[in-house]
Every structure is written in structure tokens, then in C-alpha cells.
Design a protein around this motif. Structure first.
Motif, PDB file in Angstrom:
ATOM      1  N   HIS A   7       0.866  -1.185   0.000  1.00 29.88           N
ATOM      2  CA  HIS A   7       0.000   0.000   0.000  1.00 29.88           C
ATOM      3  C   HIS A   7       0.900   1.230   0.000  1.00 29.88           C
ATOM      4  O   HIS A   7       1.805   1.337   0.837  1.00 29.88           O
ATOM      5  N   LEU A  46       2.237  -3.358   3.872  1.00 29.97           N
ATOM      6  CA  LEU A  46       1.205  -3.056   4.872  1.00 29.97           C
ATOM      7  C   LEU A  46       0.992  -4.252   5.797  1.00 29.97           C
ATOM      8  O   LEU A  46       0.778  -4.100   6.997  1.00 29.97           O
ATOM      9  N   ASN A  73      -6.734  -8.253   8.725  1.00 26.10           N
ATOM     10  CA  ASN A  73      -6.047  -7.044   9.179  1.00 26.10           C
ATOM     11  C   ASN A  73      -6.923  -5.826   8.844  1.00 26.10           C
ATOM     12  O   ASN A  73      -7.288  -5.619   7.694  1.00 26.10           O
ATOM     13  N   GLN A  74      -7.255  -5.020   9.872  1.00 25.77           N
ATOM     14  CA  GLN A  74      -8.186  -3.905   9.682  1.00 25.77           C
ATOM     15  C   GLN A  74      -7.678  -2.890   8.656  1.00 25.77           C
ATOM     16  O   GLN A  74      -8.439  -2.374   7.839  1.00 25.77           O
ATOM     17  N   GLN A  75      -6.358  -2.639   8.649  1.00 23.20           N
ATOM     18  CA  GLN A  75      -5.806  -1.687   7.674  1.00 23.20           C
ATOM     19  C   GLN A  75      -5.966  -2.207   6.246  1.00 23.20           C
ATOM     20  O   GLN A  75      -6.277  -1.449   5.330  1.00 23.20           O
ATOM     21  N   VAL A  76      -5.757  -3.524   6.079  1.00 22.51           N
ATOM     22  CA  VAL A  76      -5.913  -4.129   4.749  1.00 22.51           C
ATOM     23  C   VAL A  76      -7.373  -4.014   4.301  1.00 22.51           C
ATOM     24  O   VAL A  76      -7.671  -3.679   3.146  1.00 22.51           O
ATOM     25  N   ASP A  93      -9.492  -1.750   5.218  1.00 25.33           N
ATOM     26  CA  ASP A  93      -9.799  -0.336   4.939  1.00 25.33           C
ATOM     27  C   ASP A  93      -9.258   0.118   3.583  1.00 25.33           C
ATOM     28  O   ASP A  93      -9.959   0.782   2.816  1.00 25.33           O
ATOM     29  N   VAL A  94      -7.996  -0.224   3.273  1.00 23.63           N
ATOM     30  CA  VAL A  94      -7.382   0.335   2.062  1.00 23.63           C
ATOM     31  C   VAL A  94      -7.600  -0.515   0.815  1.00 23.63           C
ATOM     32  O   VAL A  94      -7.450  -0.014  -0.295  1.00 23.63           O
TER      33      VAL A  94
END
Length: 246
Positions: free
Chosen positions: A220, A225, A236-239, A241-242
């Protein structure tokens, strides 16, 4: 497992846009690795850097047991060192047969006369038969490459890369445009190839990646990421989200 390829602290900027941002990835041998991420995450640029197409502004790219720096090497020297790359669109010699395509790809002398007057010897014929079997095109050897289906052309190009016996195979979106049966065969082909070498697959198709059943690196904005199994990275929350939430 020691790293065959080590990308460390690499950054590259194009016209003020930072395409790769302090990227670090290590690939072992043998290993199958999937690289995923949204458009613009730096997946193709990562491959461009490893193959010498793009020079990074900073960082190191080390290869093999001798930790050879790839950064000062030309694209052809990197290919000779054992790194093969398959682009998204298959590039085969359409007017030549499958057999001729594989014969031209075998590691031989590469002078103009050598290629022009190349005759396949018994050893080369055996290797061509072996490669055709591996990619599932044994029955298609006499066929013109231009008459193959999209999936078969993809396999032929993978076979042409395998003919050069690379230690690392970089494959860009191999499942795109394939039928379900072709995708299944492609999964088998890549997992088998990764038993004896490193294979890195860039792909958007999550179902295809799940079938590969390998470690996944999520990129990312030009850096890693998340990394781990597909189940691990997709939770994974970031994964989410993006990438996955889009």
C-alpha cells in the motif's frame, strides 16, 4: 530458508510521486509468494526494480548466496543471473509453433547465426517435451502459437521462461481473462514450479490467491502493509480499509 532476493529500504519517486516508499521484502528459495494491493500500491514498480527496468533512488536489492547487488546491472544481465519475468499480456511468437517457441527459449548460444541455424539436438528435444508436459501443452507442440487460447498462450510463455531455468520467476496477473479450468491448471503450474525455485505472483483475484495457498505480501502506497497467510492479512483492519473494503 535464507533469502534468494532481498529488497531493503528501497524508495523511488516519479515526478514527485513516491511509487515505492522504504520497501523491504525478502523472498526465499524455493518459495511461492503472492503480492497484492490496490492499484498504485507499487506492485509493478517492485517488479520493475528487481528486473532493472527502474532504478530506485535509495535502498538495496541483493541477489543469491553472494548477495550480489542488482542495482548496477542491466536488464539482460539480471535475466542471465536467473530472474525471469512474465508480463500480464502474453508475448509469444505467434507465427511459430509451440515447439519452435520453446526451442528458441532454451538456454543456448545467442549469436545471430546460432539462432538462425539453430537445430534441436536430442537433449533439447527431450527438454522441450518435458517443458510441454509441465505446462500442459504436449498435444499442442505442432500447433501455431497464434492459434492457442489466451490461457494456453500464458502457459506457453511460462514454459518459455522455465526453459531458461530461472531461480526466480515474477508473474504478473496470470489468472486475468482465463476460464475456470485454465485458472485451475495455472494454479497447479505455478505451485509445481515453486517447488524448485522462487515464484512471485502479482494478482487481484482473491479466489486464485486462496488456491495458491502461500504467503501473501500486501503493498500500500509503496510499502508493505501486512504479510502472512491470506486469512491473516484479510483479517487485518488496515488491509480491509485500504484494499478489501473498496
Amino acid at each position: 530458508m535464507s533469502a534468494l532476493l532481498e529488497v531493503s529500504g528501497v524508495s523511488v519517486t516519479f515526478d514527485g510521486f513516491r511509487a515505492i516508499n522504504n520497501l523491504s521484502i525478502a523472498i526465499g528459495e524455493p518459495e511461492l509468494r503472492a503480492v497484492i494491493g490496490p492499484n498504485g500500491a507499487g506492485k509493478t514498480t517492485f517488479m520493475d526494480i528487481v528486473t532493472g527496468k527502474t532504478r530506485p533512488d535509495e535502498g538495496r536489492v541483493l541477489w543469491g548466496e553472494a548477495s550480489l547487488s542488482l542495482l548496477g546491472m542491466s536488464e539482460s544481465a539480471i535475466a542471465r543471473a536467473g530472474i525471469g519475468r512474465k508480463f500480464q499480456k502474453p508475448t509469444v511468437f505467434e507465427d511459430q509453433t509451440v515447439r519452435e517457441n520453446l526451442a528458441m527459449a532454451l538456454r543456448n548460444k545467442r549469436g545471430p547465426f546460432d539462432v538462425l541455424f539453430y537445430k534441436t539436438n536430442r537433449q533439447a528435444r527431450a527438454r522441450i517435451a518435458e517443458l510441454a508436459d509441465e505446462i500442459g501443452l504436449s498435444d499442442a507442440l505442432p500447433r501455431r502459437a497464434g492459434d492457442l487460447s489466451h490461457g494456453q498462450k500464458q502457459w506457453l510463455e511460462i514454459g518459455m521462461l522455465l526453459a531458461q531455468d530461472p531461480r526466480l520467476l515474477l508473474v504478473d496477473e496470470p489468472a486475468a481473462g482465463m476460464t475456470p479450468a485454465e485458472r485451475e491448471h495455472t494454479t497447479e503450474l505455478l505451485t509445481r514450479a515453486a517447488k524448485t525455485r522462487a515464484v512471485v505472483v502479482i494478482e487481484h483475484d482473491m479466489e486464485f490467491i486462496r488456491r495458491l495457498n502461500c504467503k501473501v505480501t500486501v503493498l500500500h502506497e509503496g510499502s508493505v502493509l501486512a504479510e502472512g497467510s491470506l486469512d491473516h492479512v484479510t483479517q487485518n483492519q488496515q488491509v480491509i480499509d485500504v484494499y478489501l473494503g473498496r
